[in-house]
Design a protein around this motif. Structure first.
Motif, PDB file in Angstrom:
ATOM      1  N   UNK A 150       0.831  -1.204   0.000  1.00  0.00           N
ATOM      2  CA  UNK A 150       0.000   0.000   0.000  1.00  0.00           C
ATOM      3  C   UNK A 150       0.866   1.255   0.000  1.00  0.00           C
ATOM      4  N   UNK A 151       2.001   1.175   0.681  1.00  0.00           N
ATOM      5  CA  UNK A 151       2.927   2.317   0.704  1.00  0.00           C
ATOM      6  C   UNK A 151       3.476   2.591  -0.688  1.00  0.00           C
ATOM      7  N   UNK A 152       3.806   1.533  -1.410  1.00  0.00           N
ATOM      8  CA  UNK A 152       4.257   1.713  -2.795  1.00  0.00           C
ATOM      9  C   UNK A 152       3.126   2.294  -3.652  1.00  0.00           C
ATOM     10  N   UNK A 153       1.954   1.710  -3.552  1.00  0.00           N
ATOM     11  CA  UNK A 153       0.825   2.132  -4.373  1.00  0.00           C
ATOM     12  C   UNK A 153       0.499   3.609  -4.159  1.00  0.00           C
ATOM     13  N   UNK A 154       0.409   4.026  -2.906  1.00  0.00           N
ATOM     14  CA  UNK A 154       0.109   5.425  -2.601  1.00  0.00           C
ATOM     15  C   UNK A 154       1.308   6.327  -2.882  1.00  0.00           C
ATOM     16  N   UNK A 155       2.486   5.812  -2.568  1.00  0.00           N
ATOM     17  CA  UNK A 155       3.686   6.634  -2.695  1.00  0.00           C
ATOM     18  C   UNK A 155       4.011   7.049  -4.109  1.00  0.00           C
ATOM     19  N   UNK A 156       3.781   6.152  -5.065  1.00  0.00           N
ATOM     20  CA  UNK A 156       4.095   6.501  -6.450  1.00  0.00           C
ATOM     21  C   UNK A 156       3.149   7.557  -7.019  1.00  0.00           C
ATOM     22  N   UNK A 157       2.117   7.891  -6.270  1.00  0.00           N
ATOM     23  CA  UNK A 157       1.221   8.970  -6.673  1.00  0.00           C
ATOM     24  C   UNK A 157       1.622  10.315  -6.071  1.00  0.00           C
ATOM     25  N   UNK A 158       2.589  10.310  -5.169  1.00  0.00           N
ATOM     26  CA  UNK A 158       3.009  11.543  -4.508  1.00  0.00           C
ATOM     27  C   UNK A 158       3.817  12.417  -5.460  1.00  0.00           C
ATOM     28  N   UNK A 159       3.506  13.698  -5.559  1.00  0.00           N
ATOM     29  CA  UNK A 159       4.256  14.601  -6.440  1.00  0.00           C
ATOM     30  C   UNK A 159       5.741  14.644  -6.058  1.00  0.00           C
TER      31      UNK A 159
END
Length: 287
Positions: A159-168
């Motif tokens: 989940x950290x990867x999934x959400x993190x790759x959306x971070x500007x």
């Protein structure tokens, strides 16, 4: 006359407010200078730098506790997280059960507590600092955890990867750091038995090449860990061990020169880069 006196009083109050704001800003900058100065000598001392690292940690914690917000809060939490990473990765070993237990505790505190002040729930934005250190510390904790503990932690990491790759800005932060961490997970042979096809060295190689090509500040090409990770990934692919050995040798040589130059590797990763040189040298010698 009364009107003039009132206006004069307002001017004085305004000047006092400006002076107070300036004093607060000066105090904060002095606090950061102190914390950063302590962090800069984290690798000095007979204790492998533990005392200085803990002093730097306390200094960053003090800044956070003072109530800083926005960019100042992110800056302080980033400094704090770096002290946990340095202690866990460089100071602590992982050969004995005692070392593994200590290392596990450090990385657990890193992702569960240290970085939480800048979680999206707390500050309302997705910071690459948060996701990079959350993934890094989670992955490092998993490295010294039991198979069951790894399995239980996997959804949080994914989940950290999934959400993190959306971070500007996450693609350029820390030399494409989030991709590097995911490459380490995808290229971990111990992940073969985990569900979802997690072990995938070909994908890991693509991810780490993305990290190397990162155009952040500093460039992905200035992160020894990117090339070390690529060498470790190449070994997992058929017929590419000679390439891995050559890359490990070149990485150790190149980054030794970069460190000697004195101005190529930023202080934030200087000591970590020296550690990486030592590790990639040992790795290359095994191939």
């Amino acid at each position: 006359m009364m009107k003039r006196s009132f206006l004069s009083a307002m001017v004085v109050l305004g000047m006092a407010g400006s002076a107070h704001a300036q004093n607060s800003s000066d105090t904060l900058q002095a606090a950061f200078l102190n914390a950063d100065s302590l962090y800069a000598v984290r690798d000095q001392g007979d204790d492998k730098g533990l005392a200085k690292t803990l002093e730097a940690r306390a200094a960053y914690q003090g800044i956070i506790a003072s109530g800083v917000k926005d960019a100042d809060l992110v800056r302080a939490v980033e400094g704090l997280a770096r002290t946990f990473y340095y202690q866990g990765e460089v100071i602590l070993g992982k050969s004995t059960d005692a070392e593994k237990k200590a290392r596990k505790a450090v990385f657990n505190e890193c992702w569960k507590s240290a970085i939480e002040p800048i979680s999206p729930a707390k500050i309302g934005v997705k910071s690459p600092v948060y996701y990079y250190f959350r993934a890094t510390c989670l992955a490092h904790e998993a490295e010294v955890s039991s198979p069951l503990e790894r399995l239980l932690a996997l959804p949080t990491l994914l989940a950290t990867f999934s959400d993190g790759f959306q971070a500007p800005g996450v693609d350029t932060f820390e030399g494409g750091g989030l991709s590097r961490v995911k490459a380490a997970v995808k290229g971990n042979a111990e992940a073969k038995g985990l569900p979802g096809g997690l072990f995938n060295p070909a994908e890991a190689l693509t991810l780490i090449d993305t990290s190397i090509a990162s155009q952040g500040e500093p460039l992905g090409e200035l992160f020894c860990e990117n090339f070390y990770r690529k060498a470790m990934t190449l070994v997992l692919l058929p017929g590419r061990t000679p390439e891995a050995k050559a890359l490990a040798t070149k990485t150790a040589s190149d980054f030794t020169d970069y460190l000697a130059a004195g101005d190529l590797i930023p202080e934030s990763i200087r000591a970590e880069t020296q550690h990486c040189v030592e590790e990639v040298t040992k790795f290359g010698a095994t191939l």
